[in-house]
Design a protein around this motif. Structure first.
Motif, PDB file in Angstrom:
ATOM      1  N   VAL A  73       0.846  -1.196   0.000  1.00 57.24           N
ATOM      2  CA  VAL A  73       0.000   0.000   0.000  1.00 57.24           C
ATOM      3  C   VAL A  73       0.881   1.245   0.000  1.00 57.24           C
ATOM      4  O   VAL A  73       2.064   1.195   0.333  1.00 57.24           O
ATOM      5  N   THR A  74       0.279   2.367  -0.373  1.00 54.60           N
ATOM      6  CA  THR A  74       0.958   3.661  -0.271  1.00 54.60           C
ATOM      7  C   THR A  74       0.920   4.116   1.184  1.00 54.60           C
ATOM      8  O   THR A  74       0.280   3.488   2.038  1.00 54.60           O
ATOM      9  N   GLU A  75       1.570   5.229   1.445  1.00 47.15           N
ATOM     10  CA  GLU A  75       1.562   5.771   2.803  1.00 47.15           C
ATOM     11  C   GLU A  75       0.153   6.134   3.241  1.00 47.15           C
ATOM     12  O   GLU A  75      -0.163   6.124   4.434  1.00 47.15           O
ATOM     13  N   GLU A  76      -0.720   6.416   2.273  1.00 41.89           N
ATOM     14  CA  GLU A  76      -2.111   6.768   2.591  1.00 41.89           C
ATOM     15  C   GLU A  76      -2.991   5.530   2.726  1.00 41.89           C
ATOM     16  O   GLU A  76      -4.181   5.640   3.017  1.00 41.89           O
ATOM     17  N   GLY A  77      -2.432   4.336   2.470  1.00 42.42           N
ATOM     18  CA  GLY A  77      -3.198   3.098   2.609  1.00 42.42           C
ATOM     19  C   GLY A  77      -3.854   2.600   1.338  1.00 42.42           C
ATOM     20  O   GLY A  77      -4.582   1.603   1.366  1.00 42.42           O
TER      21      GLY A  77
ATOM     22  N   ARG B 178      13.399   0.247  -2.166  1.00 40.15           N
ATOM     23  CA  ARG B 178      14.620  -0.030  -2.936  1.00 40.15           C
ATOM     24  C   ARG B 178      14.313  -0.845  -4.184  1.00 40.15           C
ATOM     25  O   ARG B 178      14.823  -0.559  -5.277  1.00 40.15           O
ATOM     26  N   PHE B 179      13.458  -1.858  -4.046  1.00 41.70           N
ATOM     27  CA  PHE B 179      13.178  -2.730  -5.189  1.00 41.70           C
ATOM     28  C   PHE B 179      12.392  -1.999  -6.273  1.00 41.70           C
ATOM     29  O   PHE B 179      12.684  -2.142  -7.469  1.00 41.70           O
TER      30      PHE B 179
ATOM     31  N   ASP C 183       0.603  -3.601   9.703  1.00 39.76           N
ATOM     32  CA  ASP C 183       1.850  -3.105   9.117  1.00 39.76           C
ATOM     33  C   ASP C 183       2.992  -4.086   9.420  1.00 39.76           C
ATOM     34  O   ASP C 183       3.119  -4.578  10.545  1.00 39.76           O
ATOM     35  N   CYS C 184       3.811  -4.375   8.416  1.00 42.24           N
ATOM     36  CA  CYS C 184       4.892  -5.352   8.572  1.00 42.24           C
ATOM     37  C   CYS C 184       6.235  -4.727   8.912  1.00 42.24           C
ATOM     38  O   CYS C 184       7.265  -5.417   8.895  1.00 42.24           O
ATOM     39  N   GLY C 185       6.274  -3.444   9.189  1.00 43.57           N
ATOM     40  CA  GLY C 185       7.482  -2.841   9.731  1.00 43.57           C
ATOM     41  C   GLY C 185       8.281  -1.988   8.759  1.00 43.57           C
ATOM     42  O   GLY C 185       8.046  -1.984   7.548  1.00 43.57           O
ATOM     43  N   GLU C 186       9.247  -1.274   9.331  1.00 45.15           N
ATOM     44  CA  GLU C 186      10.057  -0.336   8.556  1.00 45.15           C
ATOM     45  C   GLU C 186      11.008  -1.043   7.599  1.00 45.15           C
ATOM     46  O   GLU C 186      11.266  -0.552   6.500  1.00 45.15           O
ATOM     47  N   GLU C 187      11.543  -2.191   8.008  1.00 45.88           N
ATOM     48  CA  GLU C 187      12.492  -2.893   7.127  1.00 45.88           C
ATOM     49  C   GLU C 187      11.829  -3.342   5.833  1.00 45.88           C
ATOM     50  O   GLU C 187      12.408  -3.207   4.750  1.00 45.88           O
ATOM     51  N   THR C 188      10.610  -3.865   5.935  1.00 48.59           N
ATOM     52  CA  THR C 188       9.911  -4.288   4.717  1.00 48.59           C
ATOM     53  C   THR C 188       9.590  -3.083   3.846  1.00 48.59           C
ATOM     54  O   THR C 188       9.643  -3.167   2.620  1.00 48.59           O
ATOM     55  N   SER C 189       9.261  -1.963   4.462  1.00 48.03           N
ATOM     56  CA  SER C 189       8.976  -0.744   3.702  1.00 48.03           C
ATOM     57  C   SER C 189      10.208  -0.307   2.921  1.00 48.03           C
ATOM     58  O   SER C 189      10.120  -0.004   1.714  1.00 48.03           O
ATOM     59  N   ARG C 190      11.368  -0.284   3.594  1.00 50.26           N
ATOM     60  CA  ARG C 190      12.605   0.126   2.907  1.00 50.26           C
ATOM     61  C   ARG C 190      12.964  -0.849   1.787  1.00 50.26           C
ATOM     62  O   ARG C 190      13.439  -0.433   0.717  1.00 50.26           O
ATOM     63  N   TRP C 191      12.723  -2.133   2.022  1.00 52.66           N
ATOM     64  CA  TRP C 191      13.007  -3.159   0.999  1.00 52.66           C
ATOM     65  C   TRP C 191      12.175  -2.882  -0.262  1.00 52.66           C
ATOM     66  O   TRP C 191      12.699  -2.916  -1.382  1.00 52.66           O
ATOM     67  N   LEU C 192      10.900  -2.624  -0.091  1.00 52.42           N
ATOM     68  CA  LEU C 192      10.014  -2.364  -1.224  1.00 52.42           C
ATOM     69  C   LEU C 192      10.408  -1.091  -1.966  1.00 52.42           C
ATOM     70  O   LEU C 192      10.387  -1.045  -3.206  1.00 52.42           O
TER      71      LEU C 192
ATOM     72  N   THR D 243       6.698   6.376  -0.726  1.00 48.85           N
ATOM     73  CA  THR D 243       6.806   5.358   0.320  1.00 48.85           C
ATOM     74  C   THR D 243       5.814   4.235   0.067  1.00 48.85           C
ATOM     75  O   THR D 243       4.658   4.472  -0.277  1.00 48.85           O
ATOM     76  N   PHE D 244       6.295   2.998   0.247  1.00 49.65           N
ATOM     77  CA  PHE D 244       5.429   1.824   0.175  1.00 49.65           C
ATOM     78  C   PHE D 244       5.507   1.089   1.501  1.00 49.65           C
ATOM     79  O   PHE D 244       6.555   1.060   2.157  1.00 49.65           O
TER      80      PHE D 244
END
Length: 328
Positions: free
Chosen positions: A89-93, A162-163, A151-160, A169-170
Motif C-alpha cells: 500500500v501507499t503511505e495513505e493506505g 529499494r526494489f 503493518d509489517c514494519g520499517e524494514e519491509t517498507s525500505r526493501w520495497l 513510500t510503500f
C-alpha cells in the motif's frame, strides 16, 4: 332423548373433524415425500483434472505452486501461506498492484517457521515475523472498499522502496484472521454471502489449460496460465469449457461460479520480466472474448478469461484431483 341425540351428533361431528384433520396430515406428508422424491437427483459429470494449484501470498506477487491446499471460504491456504493475504500500500493506505508497479510480479513472499521472506531479483532476502502484534493496524483501500492490514514494519517498507525504485513510500500489510474481510458485491441469491481479503473480487479463480493454449495459438508469443493468476488450473477439457461450470466438485470441495473474470491491463505484464506492454494478450482477448450485449452492465468492455468461484464447502484440494460438474 334430546340430550342423547345432541351427544350423538357432537360425537359424529368430532369424528368427522378428526378424519378430516388426519386425512390432511397424511396428504401433507405425502406431498412432502412426493417433493423429496420428485426432485431431480444431482447429475455428476467428469469435466477435467486439477493440473496446478497456485497461491499468490502477496497481491500481484509471484505465485507459489503447491501440491495440495486447504480450500477455505476466504481462499486457498498451504501451511502459513494464504492467497492474497499480503498487500503493498501507499503511505495513505491505497493498494498498489502490478497495474501501477509491474515489477511487483517479480517479488516472492514465502513463509516458514513463523517467518515470512521477501525476495526479488538483485535483492537480498528479508525475513520478518508473520505475527507482529505490536505493529500498527493500517486502514487500507482496495477497489474503493475499506479493509485493514497489520503493518509489517520499517524494514519491509525500505526493501520495497529499494526494489521498486520509486521516491514514494510503500508499506507491506498483512490480513490477520480476526480482521473483517471485504464483502463481495456479487453475492446475490442463490450465491451464499462471502468475504475476501485482498483478492479483486472472489476467493478462488479457475482457468483451464486448453483456454490458455487457445489464446496462445492466436499470439505471436505464447503465454502461460501464470500470467492470469489463477488458483486452480484444469487440464483434460476443451477450451472455455469452464465457462459453463456453475457448480463443481473437487474431492470434498464444492465450488459455485460467481461470474467470469473480466481482464484488464495487468494481463500485459510479463510475469518473467516484470515489463508491461499494455497491448498483448489483452488486445487479442478483446477480439474474441467480449461478453454478450446483455451482460455489458457487468463486464463493460473487459474480455472474459477464467471463472471466479465461491467456496460452498471447504476441504482439501490436490493436484491430480478429478473435477466434476454438478447439475440437476
Amino acid at each position: 332423548m334430546e340430550l342423547k341425540t345432541l351427544a350423538l351428533n357432537a360425537f359424529a361431528q368430532h369424528k368427522q373433524a378428526a378424519l378430516l384433520i388426519g386425512g390432511a396430515g397424511v396428504a401433507f406428508l405425502g406431498l412432502g415425500l412426493g417433493y423429496k422424491y420428485m426432485r431431480k437427483p444431482e447429475k455428476v459429470v467428469r469435466v477435467g483434472v486439477v493440473s496446478q494449484l497456485l497461491i499468490h501470498p502477496l497481491k500481484s506477487g509471484r505465485a507459489v505452486s503447491v501440491p495440495l491446499a486447504e480450500c477455505l471460504q476466504i481462499g486457498l491456504k498451504f501451511g502459513e501461506l494464504q492467497d492474497r493475504h499480503w498487500l503493498v500500500v501507499t503511505e495513505e493506505g491505497h493498494m498498489v498492484t502490478g497495474r501501477q508497479q509491474p515489477r511487483l510480479v517479480l517479488v516472492s513472499l514465502t513463509c516458514e517457521d513463523g517467518h515470512a521472506c521477501l525476495s526479488g531479483p538483485d535483492m537480498e532476502e528479508l525475513r520478518f515475523p508473520v505475527n507482529q502484534p505490536d505493529n500498527s493496524v493500517i486502514d487500507c483501500r482496495v477497489f474503493r472498499e475499506d479493509i485493514q492490514g497489520r503493518d509489517c514494519g520499517e524494514e519491509t517498507s525500505r526493501w520495497l522502496i529499494r526494489f521498486l525504485g520509486e521516491e514514494q513510500t510503500f508499506r507491506l500489510v498483512h490480513f490477520e484472521p480476526q480482521m473483517r474481510g471485504r464483502r463481495s458485491q456479487d453475492a446475490e441469491p442463490p450465491l451464499p454471502p462471502f468475504e475476501v481479503a485482498y483478492p479483486d473480487e472472489a476467493p478462488v479463480m479457475l482457468l483451464s489449460e486448453a483456454s490458455v493454449q487457445d489464446l496462445s495459438s492466436r499470439l505471436e508469443e505464447g503465454v502461460t496460465a501464470k500470467r492470469f493468476r489463477p488458483n486452480i488450473v484444469i487440464s483434460d477439457c476443451e477450451a472455455f469449457a469452464e465457462d459453463s461450470w456453475v457448480d463443481i466438485q473437487i474431492g470434498s470441495v464444492r465450488l459455485q461460479r460467481v461470474k467470469s473474470c473480466g481482464r484488464c491491463v495487468f494481463t500485459t505484464v510479463d510475469p518473467e520480466t516484470g515489463v508491461i506492454s499494455r497491448k498483448e494478450p489483452l488486445d487479442t482477448l478483446k477480439r474474441y472474448r467480449l461478453c454478450k450485449p446483455s451482460d455489458q452492465h457487468i463486464y463493460q468492455k473487459s474480455p472474459l478469461f477464467g471463472q471466479l468461484l465461491v467456496v460452498k464447502q471447504a476441504g482439501i484440494l490436490q493436484v491430480g484431483d478429478v473435477v466434476y460438474k454438478i447439475s440437476r
